[in-house]
Design an enzyme around this catalytic site. Structure first.
Site, PDB file in Angstrom:
ATOM      1  N   ARG A 285      56.448  47.779  34.482  1.00 29.60           N
ATOM      2  CA  ARG A 285      57.147  46.741  34.755  1.00 29.60           C
ATOM      3  C   ARG A 285      56.431  45.319  34.906  1.00 29.60           C
ATOM      4  O   ARG A 285      55.597  45.303  34.090  1.00 29.60           O
ATOM      5  CB  ARG A 285      57.413  46.745  36.515  1.00 29.60           C
ATOM      6  CG  ARG A 285      56.120  46.881  37.502  1.00 29.60           C
ATOM      7  CD  ARG A 285      56.205  46.929  38.756  1.00 29.60           C
ATOM      8  NE  ARG A 285      55.082  46.886  39.770  1.00 29.60           N
ATOM      9  CZ  ARG A 285      55.029  46.913  40.886  1.00 29.60           C
ATOM     10  NH1 ARG A 285      55.965  47.229  41.514  1.00 29.60           N
ATOM     11  NH2 ARG A 285      53.809  46.850  41.341  1.00 29.60           N
TER      12      ARG A 285
ATOM     13  N   TYR B 143      40.610  37.596  43.835  1.00 33.01           N
ATOM     14  CA  TYR B 143      41.328  38.042  42.591  1.00 33.01           C
ATOM     15  C   TYR B 143      41.073  36.918  41.746  1.00 33.01           C
ATOM     16  O   TYR B 143      40.504  37.221  40.326  1.00 33.01           O
ATOM     17  CB  TYR B 143      42.870  37.880  42.913  1.00 33.01           C
ATOM     18  CG  TYR B 143      43.665  37.920  41.656  1.00 33.01           C
ATOM     19  CD1 TYR B 143      43.873  39.030  41.175  1.00 33.01           C
ATOM     20  CD2 TYR B 143      44.396  36.612  41.197  1.00 33.01           C
ATOM     21  CE1 TYR B 143      45.041  39.257  39.926  1.00 33.01           C
ATOM     22  CE2 TYR B 143      45.246  36.916  40.231  1.00 33.01           C
ATOM     23  CZ  TYR B 143      45.332  38.073  39.516  1.00 33.01           C
ATOM     24  OH  TYR B 143      46.167  37.953  38.559  1.00 33.01           O
TER      25      TYR B 143
ATOM     26  N   THR C 289      37.561  37.656  40.143  1.00 34.08           N
ATOM     27  CA  THR C 289      37.515  38.617  39.173  1.00 34.08           C
ATOM     28  C   THR C 289      38.205  38.327  37.880  1.00 34.08           C
ATOM     29  O   THR C 289      37.950  38.678  36.724  1.00 34.08           O
ATOM     30  CB  THR C 289      38.208  39.956  39.557  1.00 34.08           C
ATOM     31  OG1 THR C 289      39.739  39.447  39.944  1.00 34.08           O
ATOM     32  CG2 THR C 289      37.522  40.495  40.877  1.00 34.08           C
ATOM     33  N   LYS C 290      39.086  37.450  38.111  1.00 31.66           N
ATOM     34  CA  LYS C 290      39.744  37.074  36.788  1.00 31.66           C
ATOM     35  C   LYS C 290      38.873  36.090  35.996  1.00 31.66           C
ATOM     36  O   LYS C 290      39.058  36.130  34.631  1.00 31.66           O
ATOM     37  CB  LYS C 290      41.272  36.496  37.178  1.00 31.66           C
ATOM     38  CG  LYS C 290      42.475  37.527  37.206  1.00 31.66           C
ATOM     39  CD  LYS C 290      42.694  38.339  36.058  1.00 31.66           C
ATOM     40  CE  LYS C 290      43.648  39.201  36.528  1.00 31.66           C
ATOM     41  NZ  LYS C 290      43.970  40.123  35.216  1.00 31.66           N
TER      42      LYS C 290
ATOM     43  N   SER D 270      44.879  34.731  34.572  1.00 27.28           N
ATOM     44  CA  SER D 270      45.456  33.968  35.705  1.00 27.28           C
ATOM     45  C   SER D 270      45.028  32.594  35.403  1.00 27.28           C
ATOM     46  O   SER D 270      43.839  32.279  35.270  1.00 27.28           O
ATOM     47  CB  SER D 270      45.522  34.727  36.884  1.00 27.28           C
ATOM     48  OG  SER D 270      45.964  33.718  37.880  1.00 27.28           O
TER      49      SER D 270
ATOM     50  N   LEU E 147      43.434  53.143  37.644  1.00 30.55           N
ATOM     51  CA  LEU E 147      42.214  52.444  37.077  1.00 30.55           C
ATOM     52  C   LEU E 147      41.147  51.994  38.023  1.00 30.55           C
ATOM     53  O   LEU E 147      40.086  51.343  37.700  1.00 30.55           O
ATOM     54  CB  LEU E 147      42.555  51.417  36.218  1.00 30.55           C
ATOM     55  CG  LEU E 147      43.543  51.671  34.907  1.00 30.55           C
ATOM     56  CD1 LEU E 147      44.010  50.187  34.304  1.00 30.55           C
ATOM     57  CD2 LEU E 147      42.354  52.444  33.768  1.00 30.55           C
TER      58      LEU E 147
ATOM     59  N   GLY F 245      49.103  48.943  32.566  1.00 33.06           N
ATOM     60  CA  GLY F 245      49.986  48.234  33.542  1.00 33.06           C
ATOM     61  C   GLY F 245      51.349  48.016  33.089  1.00 33.06           C
ATOM     62  O   GLY F 245      51.822  47.063  33.393  1.00 33.06           O
ATOM     63  N   SER F 246      51.938  48.740  32.126  1.00 33.77           N
ATOM     64  CA  SER F 246      53.048  48.410  31.551  1.00 33.77           C
ATOM     65  C   SER F 246      54.438  49.158  32.176  1.00 33.77           C
ATOM     66  O   SER F 246      55.568  49.392  31.462  1.00 33.77           O
ATOM     67  CB  SER F 246      53.093  48.840  30.101  1.00 33.77           C
ATOM     68  OG  SER F 246      52.712  50.125  29.665  1.00 33.77           O
TER      69      SER F 246
END
Length: 253
Positions: free
Chosen positions: A21, A159, A162-163, A146, A69, A18-19
């Site tokens: 941005r 979210y 999952t984190k 996060s 992914l 995920g690079s």
């Protein structure tokens, strides 16, 4: 040992998912600045071209890989493709899916998508990457978590869950691989001003300003580049006696 030497990543290869941005791009450029060869990743071909150009212009080197992914087995395939370029010494698990929804509003598709990207691909990548790192007796995994993994907000119910689960994976594997000099840690940002938050910021600037003023002790959102120092630390020899831990970068919370 000289200070610059313990952060030196020359001769290391880092895959940053995920690079294209935001935080991922900033970390990729930061690791390149520390001397690492970078393998960039975006969901679609060409997504990381601008980042790659900036890295090359700075005098460093970077390759690009693409892959969705959310697809079964995509994480494992990504590691195998990266290893065909160079042994992956540093894996930065940054790509994630965040769909804002309370529990009552969460759809099965929303849940499945976030599980696939945030957990399924993480398991895939760890299953493939960790034995290879262990065989080489050196490895670093930096999972971008996060603040919600510790202090979840209801609007990001899935979210946040999952984190939290992702860090649980990091901790369990940190224990298993510690004696192989393969170290896994989590970097957990608070609110960072990225494209993910752009619509909220642009649609209601006054509301955004009020929100960030009261969110943390600094009264502002973080910037992607403010995540880089901790990421370089976790990817380097400076982190040689730390594993299974979390660094929170939240502006005070």
């Amino acid at each position: 040992m000289r200070l610059e030497n313990i952060f030196d990543l020359k001769g290391r290869t880092a895959l940053v998912t995920g690079s294209s941005r935001g935080i991922g791009a900033a970390i990729a450029e930061g690791l390149a600045g520390a001397g690492a060869h970078i393998i960039l990743h975006g969901a679609k071909p060409g997504a990381t071209v601008a980042v790659q150009q900036r890295i090359v212009a700075s005098g460093a080197t970077a390759d690009e890989l693409a892959g969705d992914l959310s697809e079964a087995g995509a994480g494992r395939a990504l590691i195998e493709r990266a290893e065909a370029i160079a042994p992956v010494d540093i894996l930065v698990i940054n790509a994630s899916a965040q769909i804002n929804a309370t529990l009552s509003a969460l759809t099965p598709n929303d849940l499945a998508f976030q599980f696939a990207v945030n957990l399924g691909s993480t398991i895939d990548m760890l299953q493939s990457a960790l034995p290879k790192m262990a065989a080489r007796k050196w490895g670093r995994v930096v999972s971008i978590g996060s603040v919600n993994q510790l202090r979840p907000k209801s609007v990001v119910t899935a979210y946040a869950a999952t984190k939290a689960a992702q860090h649980n994976l990091i901790q369990s594997q940190a224990r298993d691989y510690a004696r192989e000099n393969v170290l896994l840690n989590t970097l957990a940002p608070g609110l960072v001003d990225t494209d993910r938050n752009a619509h909220r910021r642009d649609e209601d600037p006054e509301g955004w300003e009020e929100y960030v003023r009261t969110l943390n002790w600094m009264g502002r959102a973080g910037r992607p580049e403010e995540m880089v120092g901790a990421a370089v630390f976790l990817a380097s020899q400076a982190c040689s006696f730390m594993t299974g831990e979390t660094i929170y970068l939240t502006g005070g919370y």
